[in-house]
Scaffold this active site. Sequence first.
Site, short mmCIF file in Angstrom:
data_model
loop_
_atom_site.label_atom_id
_atom_site.label_comp_id
_atom_site.label_asym_id
_atom_site.label_seq_id
_atom_site.Cartn_x
_atom_site.Cartn_y
_atom_site.Cartn_z
N HIS A 83 0.86 -1.18 0.00
CA HIS A 83 0.00 0.00 0.00
C HIS A 83 0.90 1.23 0.00
CE1 HIS A 83 -2.87 2.98 1.61
NE2 HIS A 83 -3.83 2.14 1.32
N ASP A 110 3.23 -3.96 7.76
CA ASP A 110 1.92 -3.32 7.65
C ASP A 110 0.88 -4.41 7.85
OD1 ASP A 110 -0.51 -2.29 6.83
OD2 ASP A 110 0.17 -1.64 4.85
N GLN A 150 -4.40 -5.13 6.77
CA GLN A 150 -5.34 -6.09 6.18
C GLN A 150 -5.35 -7.44 6.89
OE1 GLN A 150 -7.57 -5.37 3.89
NE2 GLN A 150 -6.83 -3.27 3.70
N LYS A 202 -10.26 -1.12 10.16
CA LYS A 202 -10.19 -2.38 9.41
C LYS A 202 -10.64 -3.57 10.26
CE LYS A 202 -7.76 -0.34 6.00
NZ LYS A 202 -8.26 -0.09 4.64
N CYS A 242 -4.62 2.32 -3.91
CA CYS A 242 -3.41 2.85 -3.26
C CYS A 242 -2.24 1.88 -3.39
CB CYS A 242 -3.68 3.17 -1.79
SG CYS A 242 -4.84 4.52 -1.53
#
Length: 406
Positions: A120, A197, A200, A223, A361
């Site tokens: 991302h 990251d 997700q 999220k 993104c």
Amino acid sequence: MNHAAIRAQFPLLTLCQGDYPLCYLDTAATAQKPECVIAAMDNYYRQQNANVHRGSYQLSASATSAVEAVRDQLVSFINACARQEIIFTHGTTESLNLLAYGLTPHLTAGDVILVDSAAHHANLVPWQQLALRTGAIVEPIALDSQQRLNIEAFKSQLARNPKLVALSHVSNVLGTVNDVAQLCQLAKHAGAITVVDGAQAIAHLNVDVQTIGCDFYAFSGHKMYGPTGVGVLWGKLSELEQLTPMLTGGEMIKTVSFSGTTFGALPHRLEAGTPPIAEIIGLGAALEFLKQHANNDSHAHEQHMLQLLQQGLAQLPEIELYGAHSDNCGAVAFNVRGEHHQDIGALLDQQGVAIRCGHHCAMPLMELLQLSGCCRASIGIYTNEQDIQQFLAALKQALELLNEDF
């Protein structure tokens, strides 16, 4: 697992879009919120509204206790070692920017920063800005023909002893899951700072930062069925101590005078200003919701929904799938051959189906796939078979309409 009872906790999912029930397949962008999260934030504003850490009165003490209790919840949720390792931010993007800024004194010209090619933008642009400040070099970690990270290419890059490696736990576009524990182990052996990251992954996988072995892990509340405007940066205490604060001002100080300022201790040293109090409290409610409902049954249910999506799309000859593997998580990326992704999204919306269309993104990934963009359908704990059936029926209807134009 009583899936119907879980779904019933999400009030927005009872809405209709015109003559169609809402079919929400954009959880990767933001998850819907259960009633408990909405109620927790409402209760704060009605019964607890005060600033935290500063007041000497009971209302402030109550709000402070509520916020700090969520920090303790997070320690357990991701298996952190200490509450000082939990830094509240406004989301993954701020977490990674805070980190990139804080690491500036530790990089020099020529240092190599390796970044997942499917990352991302929030896990790429901050490192590019860090490179501009320091003279470091940002290089992509290649993908293989299956749109997974190329492990052999990664090992070759590690021979250059990169200073930092930034990874995605789960691709926000493709839903591919990286073996971040293996990747971080390899990177740490090469002496790199490791950043993951987890935006997700956090709502779909059991995240254990000790097992992953990274130095830093970032994620967002919205999220994981919590509010927007709140996120978390977790880091090893020894690594967090080395960060230069990106934001300075109130709350993060020990002493201030016109002759100089000394900063306070973690975690507050990296949390300048009034935090998103209601949002943190809402995040606490989301954590409790996940503690109650996110288990092996719910994970199996989500994987079943994802496989139904993949299988249904694969049966349509007009559809091109990207990186669709059985062990993916949360999302399916696709296009209709010869059609613009935004047109597909608009036709589905007319039938009550909400998906995301665009570059997500992740423009470098789109460039690798030689796409201007794609459609993405993504699921959550509340997704049911009726959602999948409605989506596939709406897509078939859209395909018929497009074929009639010829």
